[in-house]
Design an enzyme around this catalytic site. Sequence first.
Site, PDB file in Angstrom:
ATOM      1  N   LYS A  69      -0.289  14.838 -11.030  1.00  0.00           N
ATOM      2  CA  LYS A  69       0.751  14.345 -12.056  1.00  0.00           C
ATOM      3  C   LYS A  69       1.842  15.249 -12.443  1.00  0.00           C
ATOM      4  O   LYS A  69       2.799  14.940 -12.789  1.00  0.00           O
ATOM      5  CB  LYS A  69      -0.136  13.669 -13.228  1.00  0.00           C
ATOM      6  CG  LYS A  69      -0.940  12.522 -12.837  1.00  0.00           C
ATOM      7  CD  LYS A  69      -0.408  11.407 -12.363  1.00  0.00           C
ATOM      8  CE  LYS A  69      -1.142  10.198 -12.189  1.00  0.00           C
ATOM      9  NZ  LYS A  69      -0.407   8.779 -11.979  1.00  0.00           N
TER      10      LYS A  69
ATOM     11  N   ASP B 239       0.805  -1.195  -0.019  1.00  0.00           N
ATOM     12  CA  ASP B 239      -0.067   0.133  -0.024  1.00  0.00           C
ATOM     13  C   ASP B 239       1.007   1.097  -0.027  1.00  0.00           C
ATOM     14  O   ASP B 239       1.491   1.522   1.138  1.00  0.00           O
ATOM     15  CB  ASP B 239      -0.819   0.062   1.222  1.00  0.00           C
ATOM     16  CG  ASP B 239      -1.879   1.254   1.179  1.00  0.00           C
ATOM     17  OD1 ASP B 239      -1.618   2.120   0.724  1.00  0.00           O
ATOM     18  OD2 ASP B 239      -2.765   1.107   2.128  1.00  0.00           O
TER      19      ASP B 239
ATOM     20  N   TYR C 226      -6.039  15.593  -9.484  1.00  0.00           N
ATOM     21  CA  TYR C 226      -5.313  14.543 -10.513  1.00  0.00           C
ATOM     22  C   TYR C 226      -4.205  15.183 -11.483  1.00  0.00           C
ATOM     23  O   TYR C 226      -3.253  14.555 -11.244  1.00  0.00           O
ATOM     24  CB  TYR C 226      -6.502  13.542 -11.291  1.00  0.00           C
ATOM     25  CG  TYR C 226      -5.764  12.728 -12.067  1.00  0.00           C
ATOM     26  CD1 TYR C 226      -5.211  11.579 -11.515  1.00  0.00           C
ATOM     27  CD2 TYR C 226      -5.414  12.846 -13.504  1.00  0.00           C
ATOM     28  CE1 TYR C 226      -4.587  10.475 -12.452  1.00  0.00           C
ATOM     29  CE2 TYR C 226      -4.882  11.886 -14.253  1.00  0.00           C
ATOM     30  CZ  TYR C 226      -4.670  10.745 -13.632  1.00  0.00           C
ATOM     31  OH  TYR C 226      -3.691   9.737 -14.370  1.00  0.00           O
TER      32      TYR C 226
END
Length: 239
Positions: free
Chosen positions: A163, A58, A159
């Site tokens: 990135k 994880d 998101y």
Amino acid sequence: MKNDRTALVTGANKGIGLHIARLLAAEGLTVLVGSRDPGRGERAAAEIGGRARPLTLDVTDPRSVARAAESVGHLDVLVNNAGISPALGPPTETSVEELRLTYETNVFGVLAVTNAFLPALRRSPRPRIVNVSSGTASLHWSTHPNPQFPPGSARSAAYRSSKAALNALTVFYGLTLADEGFKVNALAPGRRATDLIGTPMPDAGDPAEAAEGAVRLALLPDDGPTGAFFSWDGSAVPW
């Protein structure tokens, strides 16, 4: 085909990660199938077959990362593929909690995993790191006509910004590790039919096609690039 190289792919129990793991196994590598859920990791490794084996990991849990790294003595390829996109709105509609959650996996998780596995990677004569990014992270494409999204779109700000931060880390890792023979690059996989956002994306392509681009970067020759950003088809993506 068989060789003595070992690769770890995070988030490899489904989607693009599963295809990356499958293609690396087909190249003869031992592939560690990273998955948060042990059962899903075991099923994915069994599906891939050959020298694939599950690794419970994880990326947002420091203890899980530490345990996984302690179990791996040697590593040639690390593919940081695990990623999430829980918030789809522009920044004006994104909460701090949603942003933090996204960064925990997409940025902090990559840093944690990469640093934890550096000792194993440093034992490789040709260490390679591939960070699965997104074309939507390109600031150039966000402000110029591009094939990724409509002009002026600011959706999925959490998101896309995560990135973009991952891309910056890619550059900095590339600079830091260049003298040790590392090749560290980012991949824009394109729009793919995965469950990243929970709903199907129109005109999404085959995840296996994107995986081929990741594998090319994972197996770069010694004269290959580092600290760069590539599309799945091998073309350069502007930062």
